[in-house]
Structures are given as structure tokens and as C-alpha cells.
Design an enzyme around this catalytic site. Structure first.
Site, PDB file in Angstrom:
ATOM      1  N   SER A 131       0.862  -1.175   0.000  1.00 14.68           N
ATOM      2  CA  SER A 131       0.000   0.000   0.000  1.00 14.68           C
ATOM      3  C   SER A 131       0.903   1.231   0.000  1.00 14.68           C
ATOM      4  O   SER A 131       1.882   1.289  -0.750  1.00 14.68           O
ATOM      5  CB  SER A 131      -0.927  -0.043   1.222  1.00 14.68           C
ATOM      6  OG  SER A 131      -1.761   1.078   1.294  1.00 14.68           O
ATOM      7  N   TYR A 163      -4.537   8.232  -6.966  1.00 15.79           N
ATOM      8  CA  TYR A 163      -3.603   7.290  -6.340  1.00 15.79           C
ATOM      9  C   TYR A 163      -3.949   7.121  -4.863  1.00 15.79           C
ATOM     10  O   TYR A 163      -4.011   5.991  -4.361  1.00 15.79           O
ATOM     11  CB  TYR A 163      -2.170   7.785  -6.498  1.00 15.79           C
ATOM     12  CG  TYR A 163      -1.160   6.878  -5.833  1.00 15.79           C
ATOM     13  CD1 TYR A 163      -0.736   5.711  -6.455  1.00 15.79           C
ATOM     14  CD2 TYR A 163      -0.628   7.185  -4.581  1.00 15.79           C
ATOM     15  CE1 TYR A 163       0.189   4.868  -5.852  1.00 15.79           C
ATOM     16  CE2 TYR A 163       0.296   6.347  -3.971  1.00 15.79           C
ATOM     17  CZ  TYR A 163       0.695   5.196  -4.609  1.00 15.79           C
ATOM     18  OH  TYR A 163       1.600   4.353  -3.999  1.00 15.79           O
ATOM     19  N   LYS A 216      -5.106   3.531  -2.912  1.00 13.83           N
ATOM     20  CA  LYS A 216      -4.467   2.941  -1.741  1.00 13.83           C
ATOM     21  C   LYS A 216      -5.411   2.900  -0.541  1.00 13.83           C
ATOM     22  O   LYS A 216      -5.330   1.973   0.280  1.00 13.83           O
ATOM     23  CB  LYS A 216      -3.175   3.688  -1.412  1.00 13.83           C
ATOM     24  CG  LYS A 216      -2.095   3.532  -2.483  1.00 13.83           C
ATOM     25  CD  LYS A 216      -1.777   2.062  -2.774  1.00 13.83           C
ATOM     26  CE  LYS A 216      -0.628   1.901  -3.751  1.00 13.83           C
ATOM     27  NZ  LYS A 216      -0.309   0.478  -4.026  1.00 13.83           N
TER      28      LYS A 216
END
Length: 272
Positions: A134, A148, A152
């Protein structure tokens, strides 16, 4: 005792660095990459200890076939490291549909397909360790990395849930959450949106706040990852780097303060 480790995104960066470290100490490694020629140097040194497989994690059928091929060669797979992924730089308003979908496809769905593919094998063998790469940006966010960040955050929720579902099968789950490191993640491996001028001050402020000391040395992560996969009781979450924990402590202190300040409103909304 040697382990058998399946690692995605092994062509460069953390993936290749860790794959080589596992091989050096005698582990068996199944390393995947979109271009397996990037693994020729490791294959030349480690021979049959390395199974290099061409794989695009976005292709679910190919993912399941890769796990099957790996299990046929090595019988068991002790550790899965879901490392494949990339960063999309750009403000949320700037992001096209295609850019957003591609980011989520790789970082979330690609990780999900590999996880789903390996679970039957790990359940059957009664043990396994799934390591999801992660980011600290799955816990706290930075501007111009919104999609992004979102990918995650999704990996965090998926993997925390997974850990509770598979613990009775002898399967462990760890979220590895690096802060910035001096890989090419923000360079050749990254993608970028078409800029909108209005967000230039945000970009400049973000860049101005970034110092060289904020980026760790990739090779320094090797010992931490080896300790992690060798641990009898690995943690659900592990930061990599010195920046992550102090930053996240402040982020959570701010969140708790906001929740406390609005708690009367929250309680009233319960209705009884």
C-alpha cells in the site's frame, strides 16, 4: 527454511530489489513483470530458483493461470507480495475517465485478482502470508495524487477486511505502507494528467514542501521486508521509512479533534 514467494511488479523498484534479496538468501521466487526481459539478469544468476512470468495483473484470467503455473513448479506458495502498481500525478479535476479507470484497475483490481487467485491454494495448504504494498498515502493524503490516494485507501479497506476473513485458515495479511523512497516511482514509472493552470499554485506548494530527506533509501527496506515475511505473527500494518509515523500521528490527532468537536451533532443524528 527457504520460502516460496510470489511477487508482482518485479521489473524494477522495490519489486526487483526484494526479489533479488529473497533469491540471495535461498528462497524460491516467482517474479512477474509485463516485460520478463527485465528479469534476465536474475535468471542468469539464480536459474531454477526463479520462475519469471510475463503478467499484466489487469488480466484476471492470466493472473489465475500464473498462480496455477507457479504452484505446479513449486507445489506451495508461502508468501504473496502484491507490489504491482503505479502513481498517477494530477489534480482530481484534471483526471480523465481513462486515467482514473486505469489507476484503479491496476492498483485495486489487479491486486484483488492476484489475491483471489492465491487464496484457494493458501487455504488448502493451511498457511500463507499476503503482503499488500500500500502506501502511507492509503492512510493520509497529499494533493495532486488524489486518484492514487483513493486506490491505496481502497487497498487498505480491502486488506483489513481480508485479514479478518482468512485468519482462521492460517493466512496472515500485512499492509506495507512506505513513505517516499528514491525509486523511479515518481519518474519513469509514473503517469500524469494534462495540467490545468488554476492548480499550478497547489503543485508548486506541494513540490516546495518536498525535501531530499523525506525520501528513504530503497535498499534499506530489505532487512525490514525479510523480518516481516519471517515473522511468526506479522503485523497487519507496517510503515517503511521515518517520515510516515510522525505525519500520520498528526493527521489522526487532527481527525480526532474534528470528530470530538462535532460529536454532539453526530450523537443527535443517532435519533435515540
Amino acid at each position: 527454511m527457504a520460502k516460496t514467494i510470489f511477487i508482482t511488479g518485479a521489473s524494477r523498484g522495490f519489486g526487483k530489489l526484494w526479489a533479488e534479496a529473497f533469491l540471495k538468501r535461498g528462497d524460491n521466487v516467482i517474479a512477474t513483470a509485463r516485460d520478463i526481459n527485465t528479469l534476465n539478469d536474475l535468471k542468469a544468476v539464480y536459474g531454477d530458483k526463479l520462475l519469471a512470468l510475463q503478467l499484466d495483473v489487469n488480466n484476471r484470467a492470466d493472473v489465475f493461470a500464473a498462480i496455477e503455473k507457479a504452484s505446479q513448479k513449486f507445489d506451495t506458495i508461502d508468501v504473496l507480495i502484491n507490489n504491482a502498481g503505479y502513481g498517477l500525478f494530477g489534480a482530481i479535476e484534471e483526471t480523465s475517465e481513462a486515467e482514473a479507470r486505469a489507476q484503479i484497475e491496476t492498483n485495486v483490481f489487479g491486486l484483488l485478482w492476484v489475491t483471489q487467485a492465491i487464496l484457494p491454494l493458501m487455504r488448502k495448504q493451511g498457511h500463507g502470508h499476503i503482503v499488500q504494498v500500500s502506501s502511507v498515502l492509503g492512510v493520509a493524503t497529499l494533493p495532486t495524487l488524489g486518484i492514487y490516494n483513493a486506490s491505496k485507501f481502497a487497498v487498505e479497506g480491502l486488506s483489513e477486511t481480508l485479514a479478518s476473513e482468512v485468519k482462521d485458515f492460517g493466512i496472515k495479511v500485512t499492509l506495507v505502507e512506505p513513505n517516499g523512497f528514491a525509486t523511479d516511482w515518481a519518474g519513469a514509472s509514473a503517469a500524469g494528467t494534462t495540467p490545468i493552470d488554476a492548480y499550478e499554485p497547489v503543485r508548486k506548494a506541494f513540490q516546495a514542501g518536498t525535501t531530499d530527506d523525506a525520501f528513504g533509501i530503497p535498499e534499506a527496506t530489505i532487512d525490514a521486508v525479510l523480518k516481516l515475511i519471517d515473522a511468526e505473527n506479522p503485523p497487519l500494518r507496517l510503515f517503511l521509512g521515518k517520515v510516515a509515523l510522525p505525519w500520520v500521528k498528526q493527521v489522526y490527532a487532527d481527525r480526532l479533534a474534528t470528530w470530538e468537536a462535532w460529536n454532539d451533532v453526530a450523537v443527535a443524528a443517532h435519533g435515540k
